[in-house]
Design a protein around this motif. Structure first.
Motif, PDB file in Angstrom:
ATOM      1  N   GLN A  50      79.877  34.064 -23.883  1.00 14.88           N
ATOM      2  CA  GLN A  50      78.605  33.521 -23.436  1.00 14.88           C
ATOM      3  C   GLN A  50      77.676  34.698 -23.110  1.00 14.88           C
ATOM      4  O   GLN A  50      78.140  35.774 -22.715  1.00 14.88           O
ATOM      5  CB  GLN A  50      78.798  32.623 -22.223  1.00 14.88           C
ATOM      6  N   PRO A  51      76.360  34.511 -23.256  1.00 11.04           N
ATOM      7  CA  PRO A  51      75.438  35.633 -23.033  1.00 11.04           C
ATOM      8  C   PRO A  51      75.628  36.339 -21.704  1.00 11.04           C
ATOM      9  O   PRO A  51      75.504  37.564 -21.614  1.00 11.04           O
ATOM     10  CB  PRO A  51      74.063  34.968 -23.137  1.00 11.04           C
ATOM     11  N   GLU A  52      75.963  35.591 -20.648  1.00  9.52           N
ATOM     12  CA  GLU A  52      76.120  36.229 -19.343  1.00  9.52           C
ATOM     13  C   GLU A  52      77.320  37.165 -19.298  1.00  9.52           C
ATOM     14  O   GLU A  52      77.415  38.009 -18.400  1.00  9.52           O
ATOM     15  CB  GLU A  52      76.250  35.184 -18.236  1.00  9.52           C
ATOM     16  N   GLU A  53      78.237  37.046 -20.257  1.00 14.21           N
ATOM     17  CA  GLU A  53      79.371  37.962 -20.315  1.00 14.21           C
ATOM     18  C   GLU A  53      79.008  39.287 -20.970  1.00 14.21           C
ATOM     19  O   GLU A  53      79.736  40.274 -20.816  1.00 14.21           O
ATOM     20  CB  GLU A  53      80.534  37.306 -21.056  1.00 14.21           C
ATOM     21  N   LEU A  54      77.895  39.313 -21.717  1.00 11.62           N
ATOM     22  CA  LEU A  54      77.425  40.537 -22.349  1.00 11.62           C
ATOM     23  C   LEU A  54      76.452  41.306 -21.479  1.00 11.62           C
ATOM     24  O   LEU A  54      76.423  42.543 -21.486  1.00 11.62           O
ATOM     25  CB  LEU A  54      76.735  40.203 -23.683  1.00 11.62           C
ATOM     26  N   ALA A  55      75.629  40.593 -20.710  1.00 13.02           N
ATOM     27  CA  ALA A  55      74.523  41.226 -20.001  1.00 13.02           C
ATOM     28  C   ALA A  55      74.939  42.353 -19.056  1.00 13.02           C
ATOM     29  O   ALA A  55      74.222  43.358 -18.953  1.00 13.02           O
ATOM     30  CB  ALA A  55      73.719  40.156 -19.256  1.00 13.02           C
ATOM     31  N   PRO A  56      76.075  42.252 -18.332  1.00 17.92           N
ATOM     32  CA  PRO A  56      76.437  43.362 -17.443  1.00 17.92           C
ATOM     33  C   PRO A  56      76.645  44.689 -18.179  1.00 17.92           C
ATOM     34  O   PRO A  56      76.433  45.751 -17.586  1.00 17.92           O
ATOM     35  CB  PRO A  56      77.735  42.879 -16.787  1.00 17.92           C
ATOM     36  N   ALA A  57      77.047  44.635 -19.447  1.00 18.32           N
ATOM     37  CA  ALA A  57      77.204  45.874 -20.211  1.00 18.32           C
ATOM     38  C   ALA A  57      75.855  46.565 -20.406  1.00 18.32           C
ATOM     39  O   ALA A  57      75.761  47.804 -20.381  1.00 18.32           O
ATOM     40  CB  ALA A  57      77.847  45.576 -21.567  1.00 18.32           C
ATOM     41  N   TYR A  58      74.801  45.776 -20.589  1.00 19.24           N
ATOM     42  CA  TYR A  58      73.459  46.345 -20.728  1.00 19.24           C
ATOM     43  C   TYR A  58      72.973  46.928 -19.404  1.00 19.24           C
ATOM     44  O   TYR A  58      72.332  47.989 -19.387  1.00 19.24           O
ATOM     45  CB  TYR A  58      72.492  45.272 -21.236  1.00 19.24           C
ATOM     46  N   VAL A  59      73.278  46.246 -18.301  1.00 15.86           N
ATOM     47  CA  VAL A  59      72.940  46.801 -16.987  1.00 15.86           C
ATOM     48  C   VAL A  59      73.646  48.135 -16.796  1.00 15.86           C
ATOM     49  O   VAL A  59      73.039  49.134 -16.370  1.00 15.86           O
ATOM     50  CB  VAL A  59      73.331  45.826 -15.863  1.00 15.86           C
ATOM     51  N   PHE A  60      74.920  48.165 -17.118  1.00 17.04           N
ATOM     52  CA  PHE A  60      75.717  49.387 -16.970  1.00 17.04           C
ATOM     53  C   PHE A  60      75.102  50.553 -17.732  1.00 17.04           C
ATOM     54  O   PHE A  60      74.949  51.662 -17.190  1.00 17.04           O
ATOM     55  CB  PHE A  60      77.143  49.116 -17.461  1.00 17.04           C
TER      56      PHE A  60
END
Length: 292
Positions: A260-270
């Motif tokens: 799900q998109p929310e599972e990818l977004a933290p990688a972009y924050v990182f």
């Protein structure tokens, strides 16, 4: 484990997914089930406090989730999108609900003039740019190389590669030491795909461009990295696949489900935050649901 792996803060949908199809470019508000993008258990900690971020393809899917988490981490966000007005307005509402400012920009990143204007407007509106997320993309499956038309090939190249180049060239003059660029690559750029010949070229190119640009911008203190997602439940999928194929989407990865998109977004924050990745540049981070 026989079923799909569930290792997150909440339970995510598993195949079979509902059979459906949408015309390009795809609309999040019509997708069933709706993508999970708001990451309610993710707590912000000012990793991007007072940063200004541009997110292309930010109206829906991964782009929407990234915009929300960037705002939760303290950033103001510029959303660039092609034509999905309803989805873009909803993303703007979600960013503003996090207490941050949001600007919408409707246009095609394959147009260099649009990209230059977007960068200039972002600077005029918010006073600068600190982060660029090149996320806009286009794909259509073709079963054979004979079925891959020149028009289809051209649109994939112009959106995925020209768009990346145009936005980067427009934004870099406005970046300063400590700024970051995060590109959206793909597992297809790592492993290839027999039905995505042109898309694989572009995603492999994005990975190479990421490494090359990172080396080019080190003297200026600007980091450049990429996230390479596996299958992710976004409007890109029902606008690209036949309904019967969509039902099996994500079932072939080791976790046996799409992200799900929310599972990818933290990688972009990182990768965007100087607090978490100050010593990382030129890397491609796979988020692909298990070892290939």
């Amino acid at each position: 484990m026989d079923g799909a792996m569930q290792a997150g803060a909440r339970v995510y949908p598993v195949p079979p997914m509902p059979e459906q199809h949408q015309p390009k470019p795809g609309y999040e508000h019509d997708l069933e089930p709706r993508p999970m993008y708001d990451a309610p258990y993710y707590k912000g900690s000012e990793k991007l406090k007072d940063k200004i971020a541009i997110v292309t393809g930010g109206d829906s899917g991964i782009g929407r989730a990234v915009a929300i988490l960037f705002a939760r981490e303290g950033a103001d966000v510029v959303i660039s999108y092609l034509s999905e007005d309803e989805d873009a307005k909803e993303t703007m509402r979600l960013v503003e609900a996090e207490g941050r400012r949001c600007m919408l920009s409707r246009g095609d990143v394959s147009d260099a003039v649009y990209c230059t204007g977007l960068a200039e407007k972002a600077v005029k509106t918010f006073g600068g740019i600190d982060i660029l997320v090149n996320n806009a993309g286009f794909q259509i499956h073709s079963q054979t190389i004979e079925a891959l038309s020149a028009e289809h090939f051209d649109e994939t190249m112009k959106t995925n590669l020209y768009g990346l180049f145009n936005m980067t060239k427009a934004v870099v003059p406005h970046l300063n030491e400590g700024s970051a660029i995060v590109n959206s690559g793909s597992v297809v750029g790592l492993n290839g795909s027999p039905q995505l010949l042109d898309y694989a070229i572009t995603k492999g190119g994005i990975h190479s461009f990421t490494r090359s640009l990172a080396a080019n911008l080190i003297p200026r203190g600007i980091r450049v990295n990429a996230v390479a997602p596996g299958p992710v439940w976004t409007p890109l999928n029902p606008s690209d696949r036949e309904p019967e194929d969509l039902a099996r989407f994500g079932a072939s990865v080791p976790m046996k489900r799409p992200a799900q998109p929310e599972e990818l977004a933290p990688a972009y924050v990182f990768l965007a935050s100087p607090q978490t990745s100050s010593y990382i540049t030129g890397e491609v981070l796979p988020v692909i649901g298990g070892p290939a």
